[in-house]
Design an enzyme around this catalytic site. Structure first.
Site, PDB file in Angstrom:
ATOM      1  N   SER A 116       0.813  -1.207   0.000  1.00 60.60           N
ATOM      2  CA  SER A 116       0.000   0.000   0.000  1.00 60.60           C
ATOM      3  C   SER A 116       0.851   1.263   0.000  1.00 60.60           C
ATOM      4  O   SER A 116       1.821   1.383   0.743  1.00 60.60           O
ATOM      5  CB  SER A 116      -0.907  -0.003   1.239  1.00 60.60           C
ATOM      6  OG  SER A 116      -1.666   1.189   1.296  1.00 60.60           O
ATOM      7  N   CYS A 124      -0.683   2.737  10.563  1.00 62.40           N
ATOM      8  CA  CYS A 124       0.172   3.672   9.842  1.00 62.40           C
ATOM      9  C   CYS A 124       0.802   4.689  10.791  1.00 62.40           C
ATOM     10  O   CYS A 124       0.078   5.421  11.468  1.00 62.40           O
ATOM     11  CB  CYS A 124      -0.630   4.405   8.771  1.00 62.40           C
ATOM     12  SG  CYS A 124       0.420   5.385   7.692  1.00 62.40           S
ATOM     13  N   ASN A 156       3.795  -2.970   9.004  1.00 60.39           N
ATOM     14  CA  ASN A 156       3.832  -1.623   8.467  1.00 60.39           C
ATOM     15  C   ASN A 156       5.223  -1.049   8.743  1.00 60.39           C
ATOM     16  O   ASN A 156       6.073  -1.714   9.326  1.00 60.39           O
ATOM     17  CB  ASN A 156       2.745  -0.762   9.122  1.00 60.39           C
ATOM     18  CG  ASN A 156       2.266   0.350   8.207  1.00 60.39           C
ATOM     19  OD1 ASN A 156       3.044   0.941   7.468  1.00 60.39           O
ATOM     20  ND2 ASN A 156       0.977   0.633   8.257  1.00 60.39           N
ATOM     21  N   THR A 157       5.435   0.179   8.336  1.00 59.68           N
ATOM     22  CA  THR A 157       6.739   0.812   8.551  1.00 59.68           C
ATOM     23  C   THR A 157       7.004   1.036  10.043  1.00 59.68           C
ATOM     24  O   THR A 157       6.087   1.069  10.855  1.00 59.68           O
ATOM     25  CB  THR A 157       6.791   2.159   7.828  1.00 59.68           C
ATOM     26  OG1 THR A 157       5.668   2.956   8.236  1.00 59.68           O
ATOM     27  CG2 THR A 157       6.756   1.962   6.323  1.00 59.68           C
ATOM     28  N   GLY A 171       7.794  -5.939   3.963  1.00 62.18           N
ATOM     29  CA  GLY A 171       8.898  -5.257   4.617  1.00 62.18           C
ATOM     30  C   GLY A 171      10.234  -5.597   3.975  1.00 62.18           C
ATOM     31  O   GLY A 171      10.781  -6.659   4.196  1.00 62.18           O
ATOM     32  N   THR A 227       8.796  -0.512  -1.293  1.00 65.68           N
ATOM     33  CA  THR A 227       9.837   0.494  -1.532  1.00 65.68           C
ATOM     34  C   THR A 227      10.679   0.198  -2.761  1.00 65.68           C
ATOM     35  O   THR A 227      11.135   1.122  -3.451  1.00 65.68           O
ATOM     36  CB  THR A 227      10.728   0.608  -0.282  1.00 65.68           C
ATOM     37  OG1 THR A 227       9.903   0.957   0.844  1.00 65.68           O
ATOM     38  CG2 THR A 227      11.801   1.660  -0.456  1.00 65.68           C
TER      39      THR A 227
END
Length: 319
Positions: free
Chosen positions: A21, A133, A197-198, A254, A277
């Site tokens: 996403s 997020c 998530n990050t 990730g 990424t």
């Protein structure tokens, strides 16, 4: 030939590779490099109820083996998404995993309700509930840091979507015990989990001696976070295998750049993987990773990618 199909809570996908996403907008840009229909699923940019302009610039900062982003969930809102973006994805033949978020638990429910009412909802193979997020101004949005908040959000989304629609709760690694958060999300009706998530991070500009991002903090992604994703997947899968929490499919995300990276997440317990990424410097990365993952599965002598899911748990080195 390797059988690359995977089943995610009743949704059968031809392969386990997806976008992540926020890294490929809503499909049109990526479609110029390869047909988005060739992926197992296309994961949309997180959509919220109302239009958002996002955070100020600069919004991105490069780090060693990764990057920080502080976009702030910019987007046109759910009404534009269901009127324009989702119909386009349907016309392109994509299987769509829609990422949704909200400022409150009730807003998550509203977004789910409007999504389900859209004319192209038939293209949706699942909904990814972004409760984690970390790159928004209001830290209260990180529902996944609290088990009770996670449970309420997932429960509301479950109530607003048609029965049988797979729901995946996206978890943050910025917690002490990710297994307890996973348990709460599953108890509330999530059919599976997306991890991770990050990570919340920060970069200081050493020339100006001030935060490099206008939003001060941002989400760290890229190869640097892959070991964290592997750890989270392994821990939650181990808890499932031990009977501590219900068994459910996991989507790993990730730092995936290659097929070997993807294989690592699969071996830890992921039934599907997302590529994010890496698309910024190689827009064809998701399609390339799919080919490389298939080659890796074949190299190890397996005829199905499903046979590799969680295999690392069976091959622990015992003292």
């Amino acid at each position: 030939m390797v059988d690359m199909s995977t089943n995610l809570a009743g949704a059968t996908l031809p392969n386990p590779v997806m976008t992540a996403s926020g890294c490929a907008a809503n499909g049109r840009e990526l479609h110029r490099f390869f047909p988005v229909s060739e992926l197992g699923a296309f994961v949309t940019k997180t959509v919220m109820r109302d239009p958002r302009s996002g955070r100020g610039t600069p919004r991105m900062a490069e780090t060693a083996s990764g990057m920080l982003n502080s976009i702030g969930l910019q987007g046109p809102g759910i009404d534009v998404f269901v009127a324009e973006d989702l119909p386009w994805l349907e016309s392109a033949g994509a299987r769509v995993l829609v990422s949704i978020a909200g400022n409150t638990a009730e807003e998550f429910g509203e977004v789910a309700d409007r999504l389900a009412a859209g004319p192209a909802f038939g293209a949706v193979v699942g909904v990814e509930v972004n409760i984690s997020c970390p790159n928004v101004a209001n830290r209260g949005l990180v529902f996944a840091c609290d088990a009770a908040s996670s449970e309420r959000v997932v429960s509301l989304v479950r109530d607003r979507l048609p029965a049988g629609t797979p729901i995946f709760a996206k978890l943050t690694p910025d917690v002490t015990d990710i297994v307890s958060i996973a348990a709460a999300a599953l108890a509330a009706g999530a059919d599976g989990l997306t991890m991770i998530n990050t990570l919340l991070g920060m970069v200081i500009d050493t020339d100006r001696l001030r935060p490099q991002l206008a939003g001060v903090t941002g989400g760290l992604s890229g190869p640097a976070v892959r070991p964290v994703a592997v750890r989270a997947l392994f821990q939650v899968t181990a808890a499932m295998r031990a009977g501590a929490i219900p068994t459910a499919p996991l989507i790993g995300v990730g730092g995936v750049r290659t097929g070997r990276d993807a294989l690592e997440l699969v071996a830890a317990g992921a039934s599907a993987v997302q590529v994010g990424t890496a698309t910024f410097n190689d827009p064809a990365a998701p399609r390339r990773v799919l080919d490389e993952l298939e080659a890796e599965v074949a190299r190890h002598g397996f005829g199905r990618v499903a046979d590799v899911v969680g295999i690392a748990h069976e091959r622990l080195v015992r003292p």
